[in-house]
Design an enzyme around this catalytic site. Structure first.
Site, PDB file in Angstrom:
ATOM      1  N   GLY A 176       0.688  -1.107  -0.073  1.00 23.80           N
ATOM      2  CA  GLY A 176      -0.104   0.034  -0.024  1.00 23.80           C
ATOM      3  C   GLY A 176       0.945   1.446   0.182  1.00 23.80           C
ATOM      4  CG  ASN A 177       3.438   2.113   3.066  1.00 31.91           C
ATOM      5  OD1 ASN A 177       2.998   3.233   3.550  1.00 31.91           O
ATOM      6  ND2 ASN A 177       3.531   1.133   3.949  1.00 31.91           N
ATOM      7  CE  LYS A 202      -2.060  -2.534  10.485  1.00 31.95           C
ATOM      8  NZ  LYS A 202      -0.695  -2.419  10.178  1.00 31.95           N
ATOM      9  CE  LYS A 246       1.359  -5.958   1.025  1.00 27.05           C
ATOM     10  NZ  LYS A 246       2.357  -5.463   1.935  1.00 27.05           N
ATOM     11  CE  LYS A 301       7.053  -5.274   2.788  1.00 32.57           C
ATOM     12  NZ  LYS A 301       5.639  -5.199   3.197  1.00 32.57           N
TER      13      LYS A 301
HETATM   14  P1  ADP Z   1       4.234  -2.106   2.413  1.00 30.45           P
HETATM   15  O1  ADP Z   1       3.473  -1.050   2.328  1.00 30.45           O
HETATM   16  O2  ADP Z   1       4.907  -2.292   1.146  1.00 30.45           O
HETATM   17  O3  ADP Z   1       3.781  -3.318   3.171  1.00 30.45           O
HETATM   18  P2  ADP Z   1       5.935  -1.145   4.657  1.00 30.45           P
HETATM   19  O4  ADP Z   1       6.155   0.163   5.100  1.00 30.45           O
HETATM   20  O5  ADP Z   1       4.887  -2.171   5.685  1.00 30.45           O
HETATM   21  O6  ADP Z   1       5.490  -1.329   3.033  1.00 30.45           O
HETATM   22  O7  ADP Z   1       7.383  -2.142   4.562  1.00 30.45           O
HETATM   23  C1  ADP Z   1       8.577  -1.578   4.004  1.00 30.45           C
HETATM   24  C2  ADP Z   1       9.267  -0.732   4.575  1.00 30.45           C
HETATM   25  O8  ADP Z   1       9.984  -1.692   5.798  1.00 30.45           O
HETATM   26  C3  ADP Z   1      10.599   0.321   4.084  1.00 30.45           C
HETATM   27  O9  ADP Z   1      10.279   1.315   3.623  1.00 30.45           O
HETATM   28  C4  ADP Z   1      11.433   0.057   5.323  1.00 30.45           C
HETATM   29  O10 ADP Z   1      11.226   1.601   6.075  1.00 30.45           O
HETATM   30  C5  ADP Z   1      11.015  -0.758   6.488  1.00 30.45           C
HETATM   31  N1  ADP Z   1      12.058  -1.676   6.868  1.00 30.45           N
HETATM   32  C6  ADP Z   1      12.111  -2.150   8.253  1.00 30.45           C
HETATM   33  N2  ADP Z   1      13.329  -2.977   8.286  1.00 30.45           N
HETATM   34  C7  ADP Z   1      13.713  -2.961   7.270  1.00 30.45           C
HETATM   35  C8  ADP Z   1      14.994  -3.842   6.644  1.00 30.45           C
HETATM   36  N3  ADP Z   1      15.669  -4.556   7.318  1.00 30.45           N
HETATM   37  N4  ADP Z   1      15.386  -3.675   5.233  1.00 30.45           N
HETATM   38  C9  ADP Z   1      14.578  -3.060   4.473  1.00 30.45           C
HETATM   39  N5  ADP Z   1      13.383  -2.220   4.798  1.00 30.45           N
HETATM   40  C10 ADP Z   1      13.039  -2.309   6.311  1.00 30.45           C
HETATM   41 MG    MG Z   2       3.364  -3.507   5.140  1.00 32.94          MG
END
Ligand code: ADP
Ligand code: MG
Length: 322
Positions: free
Chosen positions: A11-12, A129, A213, A275
């Site tokens: 979503g981001n 959450k 998700k 993830k």
């Molecule tokens: P999405 O909407 O894709 O789920 P998130 O914001 O939940 O996005 O997850 C992506 C974010 O995870 C990145 O923008 C980064 O700030 C964060 N992040 C946290 N730990 C890590 C890591 N070890 N390596 C890369 N990104 C990381």
């Molecule tokens: Mg996320």
């Protein structure tokens, strides 16, 4: 039969922090996602696309706040359904246009998807959450009294509504997704983690909750016997010591390394952590590989030239024989 890939669009990545998040902004980002998905199709996969909706539901809830007391507040299941429609439309257009430009065949359909959750899930006991806009503690407490919300401090940044994030138990539309895949259609499904529903005497009914998700993407990928789970997010890959001077980007991780780094806190709980956990669940269920990268790097990541590849550790029970 061609192998299946599940592509999870963040979503981001459609509404990056620091942008206003207008529909035109989202369309611009969706275009990149569409091109990435077309390159996965071009590489010979059948594709199911899932997507997040955090920022988009945040905007909906903000609108609902501003519209008080003139318009009724919608329940969360309805908010998730709305974002499945809006983001689904964006992605259908973007994927079809990318396929058209590459002269690749195939239709695309966005499916309203419900996901059953368990009323006994511990997430319902202590909603954790954070969603929607930030409030002062006083404003948050007022909504706690008037709307029955759970509220709490969000990492010292302000007070927010907190909702349960239960485990996905069953994807109601799974068979319909399979039919789509088998007829060569790219299916967009389980957007925003899916619309949370519970089974009761009169059938299914919506629940005030949100489903992660990343988790549901892993579950869907396992249920479909997918080979690849591809996360498209707003960073190009996975790093150690993320955001710190000694930051190091990883090309490849095996499942044991991933588990160890996860335990060491290398992947933040609300963002990269889910993830990596989802990738591990998928590999445990027999998946071949998971990739974390951005839409812009997806094509290169498919041939190992970008992103972070996560594979089962060789010899571990979870690796499926190719
Ligand atoms: P999405 O909407 O894709 O789920 P998130 O914001 O939940 O996005 O997850 C992506 C974010 O995870 C990145 O923008 C980064 O700030 C964060 N992040 C946290 N730990 C890590 C890591 N070890 N390596 C890369 N990104 C990381
Ligand atoms: Mg996320």
């Amino acid at each position: 039969m061609k192998p299946v890939a599940v592509v999870a669009v963040g979503g981001n990545s459609l509404a990056p922090r620091g942008e206003r998040g207008s529909f035109a902004d989202e369309r611009r980002h969706a275009r990149l996602a569409g091109e990435a998905i077309a390159s996965v199709l071009g590489a010979g996969y059948r594709v199911v696309v899932t997507h997040g909706n955090g920022p988009q539901v945040g905007n909906l809830l903000m609108r609902a706040e501003r519209a008080q007391p003139d318009l009724p507040v919608e329940p969360l299941d309805a908010c998730v359904a709305e974002t499945q429609g809006g983001i689904g439309y964006l992605l259908v257009q973007a994927i079809e246009n990318a396929l058209h430009a590459r002269r690749l065949p195939g239709g695309v359909v966005a499916m309203i998807t419900r996901v059953v959750v368990d009323p006994g899930d511990p997430a319902f006991v202590l909603p954790s959450k954070p969603i929607g806009p930030f409030f002062t503690e006083e404003e948050a407490r007022r909504r706690e009294r008037s709307l029955g919300w759970h509220v709490g401090d969000d990492a010292g940044r302000g007070w927010r509504r907190k909702v349960p994030s239960p485990w996905p138990v069953e994807i109601v539309e799974l068979d319909a997704i399979r039919v789509g895949l088998d007829t060569g259609v790219t299916v967009i499904a389980a957007g925003g983690g899916g619309i949370p529903v519970m089974r009761g005497e009169s059938g299914l009914s919506g629940v005030e909750a949100v489903i992660d998700k990343d988790r549901v993407s892993a579950q869907l990928a396992a249920a479909l016997g997918a080979e690849l789970l591809l996360f498209l997010t707003d960073v190009d890959g996975v790093a150690l010591h993320f955001g710190q001077p000694e930051e190091r980007w990883l090309d490849r991780l095996d499942s044991r390394e991933a588990k160890e780094y996860l335990e060491q806190g290398e992947f933040s709980p609300g963002s990269m952590g889910p993830k990596i956990e989802a990738a591990l669940d998928f590999l445990d269920a027999g998946g071949k590989s998971a990739i974390v990268t951005s839409a812009g790097k997806a094509a290169a990541a498919l041939t190992g030239k970008a992103g972070t590849l996560i594979v089962a550790r060789r010899g571990s029970k979870s690796s499926r024989v190719a």
